[in-house]
Design a protein around this motif. Structure first.
Motif, mmCIF file in Angstrom:
data_model
loop_
_atom_site.group_PDB
_atom_site.id
_atom_site.type_symbol
_atom_site.label_atom_id
_atom_site.label_comp_id
_atom_site.label_asym_id
_atom_site.label_seq_id
_atom_site.Cartn_x
_atom_site.Cartn_y
_atom_site.Cartn_z
ATOM 1 N N VAL A 173 -70.322 35.742 11.720
ATOM 2 C CA VAL A 173 -69.750 36.442 10.566
ATOM 3 C C VAL A 173 -70.823 36.740 9.514
ATOM 4 C CG1 VAL A 173 -68.093 36.206 8.684
ATOM 5 C CG2 VAL A 173 -67.448 35.509 10.977
ATOM 6 N N VAL A 174 -71.627 35.750 9.181
ATOM 7 C CA VAL A 174 -72.615 35.958 8.106
ATOM 8 C C VAL A 174 -73.726 36.908 8.579
ATOM 9 C CG1 VAL A 174 -74.268 34.837 6.549
ATOM 10 C CG2 VAL A 174 -72.044 33.784 6.970
ATOM 11 N N ASN A 175 -74.181 36.767 9.823
ATOM 12 C CA ASN A 175 -75.213 37.689 10.321
ATOM 13 C C ASN A 175 -74.714 39.135 10.294
ATOM 14 O OD1 ASN A 175 -76.680 35.417 10.774
ATOM 15 N ND2 ASN A 175 -76.980 35.723 12.966
ATOM 16 N N LEU A 176 -73.438 39.310 10.659
ATOM 17 C CA LEU A 176 -72.867 40.666 10.624
ATOM 18 C C LEU A 176 -72.816 41.195 9.197
ATOM 19 C CD1 LEU A 176 -69.974 40.342 13.196
ATOM 20 C CD2 LEU A 176 -71.662 42.176 13.203
ATOM 21 N N ALA A 177 -72.388 40.335 8.275
ATOM 22 C CA ALA A 177 -72.263 40.764 6.878
ATOM 23 C C ALA A 177 -73.626 41.178 6.317
ATOM 24 C CB ALA A 177 -71.662 39.637 6.040
ATOM 25 N N ILE A 178 -74.675 40.467 6.706
ATOM 26 C CA ILE A 178 -76.024 40.777 6.204
ATOM 27 C C ILE A 178 -76.608 41.978 6.955
ATOM 28 C CG2 ILE A 178 -78.408 39.887 6.032
ATOM 29 C CD1 ILE A 178 -76.712 38.341 4.144
ATOM 30 N N GLY A 179 -76.358 42.020 8.268
ATOM 31 C CA GLY A 179 -76.977 43.065 9.106
ATOM 32 C C GLY A 179 -76.316 44.430 8.951
ATOM 33 N N ALA A 180 -75.095 44.465 8.439
ATOM 34 C CA ALA A 180 -74.388 45.746 8.255
ATOM 35 C C ALA A 180 -73.756 45.721 6.867
ATOM 36 C CB ALA A 180 -73.343 45.913 9.357
ATOM 37 N N LEU A 181 -74.595 45.926 5.871
ATOM 38 C CA LEU A 181 -74.162 45.780 4.466
ATOM 39 C C LEU A 181 -73.068 46.757 4.055
ATOM 40 C CD1 LEU A 181 -77.313 45.197 2.248
ATOM 41 C CD2 LEU A 181 -75.438 43.627 2.684
ATOM 42 N N ASP A 182 -72.987 47.892 4.749
ATOM 43 C CA ASP A 182 -72.005 48.895 4.356
ATOM 44 C C ASP A 182 -70.591 48.545 4.803
ATOM 45 O OD1 ASP A 182 -73.643 50.584 2.982
ATOM 46 O OD2 ASP A 182 -74.355 51.560 4.809
ATOM 47 N N VAL A 183 -70.480 47.535 5.646
ATOM 48 C CA VAL A 183 -69.167 47.200 6.204
ATOM 49 C C VAL A 183 -68.561 46.017 5.442
ATOM 50 C CG1 VAL A 183 -67.912 46.610 8.312
ATOM 51 C CG2 VAL A 183 -70.005 47.982 8.449
ATOM 52 N N HIS A 184 -67.299 46.141 5.098
ATOM 53 C CA HIS A 184 -66.573 45.059 4.424
ATOM 54 C C HIS A 184 -65.884 44.217 5.500
ATOM 55 C CE1 HIS A 184 -63.747 43.971 0.826
ATOM 56 N NE2 HIS A 184 -64.281 42.924 1.391
ATOM 57 N N PHE A 185 -66.343 42.975 5.646
ATOM 58 C CA PHE A 185 -65.788 42.093 6.684
ATOM 59 C C PHE A 185 -64.823 41.092 6.076
ATOM 60 C CE2 PHE A 185 -69.956 43.164 8.458
ATOM 61 C CZ PHE A 185 -69.583 43.568 9.728
ATOM 62 N N TYR A 186 -63.698 40.918 6.736
ATOM 63 C CA TYR A 186 -62.800 39.818 6.411
ATOM 64 C C TYR A 186 -62.699 38.945 7.665
ATOM 65 C CZ TYR A 186 -60.918 42.733 2.623
ATOM 66 O OH TYR A 186 -60.756 43.517 1.518
ATOM 67 N N TYR A 187 -62.714 37.654 7.446
ATOM 68 C CA TYR A 187 -62.502 36.729 8.557
ATOM 69 C C TYR A 187 -61.432 35.739 8.107
ATOM 70 C CZ TYR A 187 -63.505 32.394 11.184
ATOM 71 O OH TYR A 187 -63.403 31.232 11.901
ATOM 72 N N ILE A 188 -60.334 35.733 8.836
ATOM 73 C CA ILE A 188 -59.211 34.851 8.506
ATOM 74 C C ILE A 188 -58.969 33.937 9.704
ATOM 75 C CG2 ILE A 188 -56.756 34.785 7.846
ATOM 76 C CD1 ILE A 188 -57.386 37.895 7.049
ATOM 77 N N HIS A 189 -58.879 32.650 9.458
ATOM 78 C CA HIS A 189 -58.698 31.694 10.558
ATOM 79 C C HIS A 189 -57.468 30.823 10.258
ATOM 80 C CE1 HIS A 189 -60.908 29.428 13.903
ATOM 81 N NE2 HIS A 189 -59.731 28.859 13.787
ATOM 82 N N HIS A 190 -56.493 30.891 11.153
ATOM 83 C CA HIS A 190 -55.271 30.094 10.984
ATOM 84 C C HIS A 190 -55.270 28.942 11.986
ATOM 85 C CE1 HIS A 190 -53.018 33.250 8.766
ATOM 86 N NE2 HIS A 190 -53.672 34.090 9.540
ATOM 87 N N THR A 191 -54.872 27.787 11.521
ATOM 88 C CA THR A 191 -54.526 26.694 12.436
ATOM 89 C C THR A 191 -53.216 26.092 11.917
ATOM 90 O OG1 THR A 191 -55.528 24.855 11.229
ATOM 91 C CG2 THR A 191 -56.996 26.094 12.685
ATOM 92 N N SER A 210 -52.993 23.353 10.638
ATOM 93 C CA SER A 210 -53.314 22.563 9.431
ATOM 94 C C SER A 210 -53.587 23.424 8.210
ATOM 95 C CB SER A 210 -54.539 21.690 9.682
ATOM 96 O OG SER A 210 -54.421 21.004 10.878
ATOM 97 N N GLY A 211 -53.759 24.724 8.388
ATOM 98 C CA GLY A 211 -54.041 25.556 7.214
ATOM 99 C C GLY A 211 -54.700 26.875 7.572
ATOM 100 N N ARG A 212 -55.287 27.497 6.547
ATOM 101 C CA ARG A 212 -55.857 28.831 6.734
ATOM 102 C C ARG A 212 -57.125 28.946 5.896
ATOM 103 N NH1 ARG A 212 -52.809 33.954 4.186
ATOM 104 N NH2 ARG A 212 -53.572 32.898 2.349
ATOM 105 N N MET A 213 -58.124 29.637 6.416
ATOM 106 C CA MET A 213 -59.311 29.929 5.602
ATOM 107 C C MET A 213 -59.580 31.427 5.630
ATOM 108 S SD MET A 213 -62.851 29.547 7.520
ATOM 109 C CE MET A 213 -63.295 31.044 6.676
ATOM 110 N N ILE A 214 -60.164 31.915 4.550
ATOM 111 C CA ILE A 214 -60.486 33.344 4.465
ATOM 112 C C ILE A 214 -61.925 33.504 4.004
ATOM 113 C CG2 ILE A 214 -59.926 35.556 3.371
ATOM 114 C CD1 ILE A 214 -57.097 34.485 2.888
ATOM 115 N N PHE A 215 -62.682 34.314 4.718
ATOM 116 C CA PHE A 215 -64.030 34.688 4.268
ATOM 117 C C PHE A 215 -64.013 36.197 4.033
ATOM 118 C CE2 PHE A 215 -68.099 36.654 5.367
ATOM 119 C CZ PHE A 215 -68.942 36.030 4.455
ATOM 120 N N ASP A 216 -64.525 36.583 2.888
ATOM 121 C CA ASP A 216 -64.611 37.996 2.531
ATOM 122 C C ASP A 216 -66.093 38.269 2.278
ATOM 123 O OD1 ASP A 216 -64.774 40.333 1.086
ATOM 124 O OD2 ASP A 216 -63.014 39.935 -0.143
#
Lengths: 183, 120
Positions: free
Chosen positions: A119-137, A139-145
């Protein structure tokens, strides 16, 4: 590939090459349903019905550098080997959604691996793209924008490349918090 | 807590800074991220390069990713384009070689000749 996070990187790289400006990665991990679902949705140029009907064939690609396009077919093979499947939805000018279901506890399921690197390599390598990463289990949920990288730069006054390690560590910490057992 | 609009504004500012950096960057580095590259270890190579650039506070380089270069047997591959627009393509790059490319080629202006696959 040894990790699912590499297959995910491969599919999202296709989205970037299809000129997507927004990519949403959702990973759902349900122990009670024995299901690991990976969904990648982009707003890239999309595919025609004709291309979509052929794109899971490893000998079909839109690239000119080589005559094979392994990414989707490889991911599908992995899904099938866990009694799961890969489903494609796409519309020209709208975007593409790839949904991959895998049996979470199947012996053939590769580990998710270092999704924070993907996720982070993609965010740095393609700055023009807005990435969201959402992970559900369960036990809970995390979001990276990926915009958070820029927020972090503003808050700390550091350069873009100095955000990489703290962002990867943050994702790893958040993932740990929503997992009762490691993937 | 910042709103999405705040972050969007910060992103635009950061993008302008990165665009300015791109203009003044002496070296442009591309890591090939096709299926073949990823399967051969391109993500590890990219991570090592980003780590080295961050640790050494490299100011004169930009790094990005690109697709398959058409030489799948040479993956992972890294291209470094210099101020004269001359591109050096490295093949079979490992994390260790990636770090050497940053320290020797990008910072020291010395091509890591033993791993060059193609010049120009």
């Amino acid at each position: 590939m040894r990790e699912l996070s590499l297959n995910i990187l491969d599919i999202i790289t296709n989205s970037v090459e299809a000129e997507a400006t927004r990519v949403i990665l959702v990973i759902e991990e349900w122990q009670t349903r024995n299901l690991l679902r990976v969904r990648i949705r982009d707003n890239g140029r999309g595919m025609s019905d004709d291309l979509m009907s052929r794109v899971l064939d490893p000998f079909v690609t839109t690239r000119t550098t080589r005559s094979v396009g392994m990414g989707l077919s490889l991911f599908r093979q992995i899904a099938l080997s866990t009694d799961g499947d890969l489903v494609l939805q796409s519309a020209l000018g709208v975007g593409t959604t790839v949904t991959v279901d895998l049996r979470l506890n199947h012996l053939n399921r590769p580990p998710l691996g270092r999704i924070s690197d993907t996720v982070v390599n993609l965010a740095i390598g393609a700055l023009d793209v807005h990435f969201y990463y959402i992970h559900h289990t369960e036990s809970g949920r995390m979001i990276f924008d990926s915009f958070r990288l820029f927020g972090y730069m503003e808050e700390t006054g550091c350069g873009l490349y100095q955000t990489i390690v703290p962002m990867k560590e943050k994702i790893q910490r958040q993932l740990k918090a929503i997992h009762s057992s490691a993937l | 807590m910042k709103t999405l609009e705040d972050l969007r504004a910060i992103k635009e500012k950061a993008k302008k800074e990165m665009a300015a950096r791109e203009k003044t960057a002496k070296y442009r580095i591309s890591v090939a991220m096709g299926t073949c590259g990823i399967a051969a270890g391109a993500r590890t190579v990219m991570s090592a390069m980003l780590d080295e650039i961050s640790k050494r506070n490299v100011e004169n380089a930009m790094i990005s990713q690109t697709g398959c270069l058409g030489y799948c047997d040479q993956e992972p591959m890294v291209q470094v384009t210099g101020p004269d627009n001359n591109t050096i393509t490295y093949g079979k790059v490992t994390a260790e070689i990636a770090r050497r490319i940053v320290s020797e080629h990008v910072l020291g202006d010395a091509v890591v000749s033993s791993y060059v696959f193609k010049q120009g």
